[in-house]
Motif scaffolding. Structure first.
Motif, PDB file in Angstrom:
ATOM      1  N   MET A  47       0.840  -1.197   0.000  1.00  0.00           N
ATOM      2  CA  MET A  47       0.000   0.000   0.000  1.00  0.00           C
ATOM      3  C   MET A  47       0.876   1.248   0.000  1.00  0.00           C
ATOM      4  O   MET A  47       1.208   1.804   1.052  1.00  0.00           O
ATOM      5  CB  MET A  47      -0.946  -0.028   1.202  1.00  0.00           C
ATOM      6  CG  MET A  47      -1.919  -1.185   1.127  1.00  0.00           C
ATOM      7  SD  MET A  47      -3.145  -1.217   2.440  1.00  0.00           S
ATOM      8  CE  MET A  47      -2.150  -1.672   3.849  1.00  0.00           C
TER       9      MET A  47
ATOM     10  N   SER B   6       3.541  -6.135   4.282  1.00  0.00           N
ATOM     11  CA  SER B   6       2.234  -5.515   4.153  1.00  0.00           C
ATOM     12  C   SER B   6       1.391  -5.604   5.411  1.00  0.00           C
ATOM     13  O   SER B   6       1.519  -6.542   6.193  1.00  0.00           O
ATOM     14  CB  SER B   6       1.467  -6.171   2.998  1.00  0.00           C
ATOM     15  OG  SER B   6       0.205  -5.584   2.833  1.00  0.00           O
TER      16      SER B   6
ATOM     17  N   LYS C 103      -1.732  -5.921   4.988  1.00  0.00           N
ATOM     18  CA  LYS C 103      -2.815  -6.806   4.531  1.00  0.00           C
ATOM     19  C   LYS C 103      -2.511  -8.201   5.065  1.00  0.00           C
ATOM     20  O   LYS C 103      -1.591  -8.868   4.606  1.00  0.00           O
ATOM     21  CB  LYS C 103      -2.897  -6.824   3.016  1.00  0.00           C
ATOM     22  CG  LYS C 103      -3.298  -5.487   2.418  1.00  0.00           C
ATOM     23  CD  LYS C 103      -3.433  -5.597   0.926  1.00  0.00           C
ATOM     24  CE  LYS C 103      -3.975  -4.317   0.336  1.00  0.00           C
ATOM     25  NZ  LYS C 103      -4.262  -4.470  -1.093  1.00  0.00           N
TER      26      LYS C 103
ATOM     27  N   SER D 295      -4.874 -10.848   5.594  1.00  0.00           N
ATOM     28  CA  SER D 295      -5.783 -11.963   5.320  1.00  0.00           C
ATOM     29  C   SER D 295      -5.062 -13.046   4.513  1.00  0.00           C
ATOM     30  O   SER D 295      -4.093 -12.787   3.803  1.00  0.00           O
ATOM     31  CB  SER D 295      -7.021 -11.483   4.555  1.00  0.00           C
ATOM     32  OG  SER D 295      -6.698 -11.240   3.207  1.00  0.00           O
TER      33      SER D 295
ATOM     34  N   ASP E  40      -4.927 -12.214   0.812  1.00  0.00           N
ATOM     35  CA  ASP E  40      -3.880 -11.262   0.435  1.00  0.00           C
ATOM     36  C   ASP E  40      -2.515 -11.929   0.375  1.00  0.00           C
ATOM     37  O   ASP E  40      -1.732 -11.694  -0.555  1.00  0.00           O
ATOM     38  CB  ASP E  40      -3.839 -10.086   1.413  1.00  0.00           C
ATOM     39  CG  ASP E  40      -5.058  -9.193   1.294  1.00  0.00           C
ATOM     40  OD1 ASP E  40      -5.530  -8.973   0.160  1.00  0.00           O
ATOM     41  OD2 ASP E  40      -5.549  -8.729   2.341  1.00  0.00           O
ATOM     42  N   ARG E  41      -2.216 -12.759   1.366  1.00  0.00           N
ATOM     43  CA  ARG E  41      -0.923 -13.454   1.391  1.00  0.00           C
ATOM     44  C   ARG E  41      -0.801 -14.402   0.203  1.00  0.00           C
ATOM     45  O   ARG E  41       0.241 -14.446  -0.462  1.00  0.00           O
ATOM     46  CB  ARG E  41      -0.745 -14.206   2.711  1.00  0.00           C
ATOM     47  CG  ARG E  41      -0.589 -13.274   3.906  1.00  0.00           C
ATOM     48  CD  ARG E  41      -0.187 -14.004   5.185  1.00  0.00           C
ATOM     49  NE  ARG E  41      -0.936 -15.212   5.460  1.00  0.00           N
ATOM     50  CZ  ARG E  41      -2.010 -15.294   6.233  1.00  0.00           C
ATOM     51  NH1 ARG E  41      -2.485 -14.211   6.804  1.00  0.00           N
ATOM     52  NH2 ARG E  41      -2.602 -16.451   6.457  1.00  0.00           N
TER      53      ARG E  41
ATOM     54  N   THR F 205       3.752 -10.022   7.285  1.00  0.00           N
ATOM     55  CA  THR F 205       2.695  -9.085   7.644  1.00  0.00           C
ATOM     56  C   THR F 205       3.130  -8.161   8.785  1.00  0.00           C
ATOM     57  O   THR F 205       3.926  -8.540   9.640  1.00  0.00           O
ATOM     58  CB  THR F 205       1.417  -9.838   8.070  1.00  0.00           C
ATOM     59  OG1 THR F 205       1.702 -10.682   9.170  1.00  0.00           O
ATOM     60  CG2 THR F 205       0.858 -10.649   6.922  1.00  0.00           C
TER      61      THR F 205
END
Length: 172
Positions: free
Chosen positions: A78, A104, A106, A108, A111-112, A125
């Motif tokens: 992001m 990240s 993110k 979830s 996302d991974r 993460t």
């Protein structure tokens, strides 16, 4: 495996200490902390704070010498201006195989999985342990270094010789 030789010599193992790492992270404090930590580990670190500057830098890397090439990219997804996935897609479109560690917020599973499926080499993460980040960087650099070691055409163990390119073995 018949060869008793190590995958790479101790001088090769030292190559990871001189690795060039690009850190693309928009959070100033986090980017600086990652940069300082990796520099303390002996790496050459380049820091970028937004996607557009990172993309411009990566485009300029197409004409650099082997000594100036990147060994690893730590990439936030992001980012302002150009997001991390677009930067990653640009890299792979250019057939650039530099290892990429996605960093990240993110978290979830989707996302991974997406990050890894599009070709990232690792995904970490936020929040994360700095020791874990350094360990993952080391692992990716070792793996890349091992892949870049030229394979010898002939391996020998006692009286057995293996000719890799010819897919044959013989006993002398």
């Amino acid at each position: 495996m018949l060869s008793l030789e190590a995958p790479f010599s101790s001088s090769k193992a030292q190559l990871t200490k001189n690795a060039r790492i690009l850190v693309i992270e928009d959070e100033d404090l986090l980017r600086n902390f990652i940069g300082v930590t990796l520099k303390e580990e002996g790496y050459d670190v380049i820091e970028m704070s937004d996607g557009q500057n990172a993309l411009n830098f990566l485009q300029s890397q197409e004409t650099v010498s082997m000594d100036e090439m990147l060994d690893l990219i730590v990439l936030d997804l992001m980012l302002p201006q150009v997001n991390g996935l677009d930067i990653f897609r640009f890299l792979r479109y250019q057939v650039n195989t530099v290892p990429v560690l996605i960093l990240s917020a993110k978290v979830s599973e989707t996302d991974r999985v997406l990050g890894l499926e599009v070709g990232a080499d690792d995904y970490l993460t936020k929040p994360f342990s700095m020791r874990e980040l350094v360990a993952r960087c080391r692992a990716l650099l070792r793996r890349q270094q091992y892949l870049n070691v030229p394979q010898t055409a002939v391996k020998q163990f006692k009286d057995v010789m293996i000719f890799n390119e010819e897919c044959r073995a013989c006993v002398s």
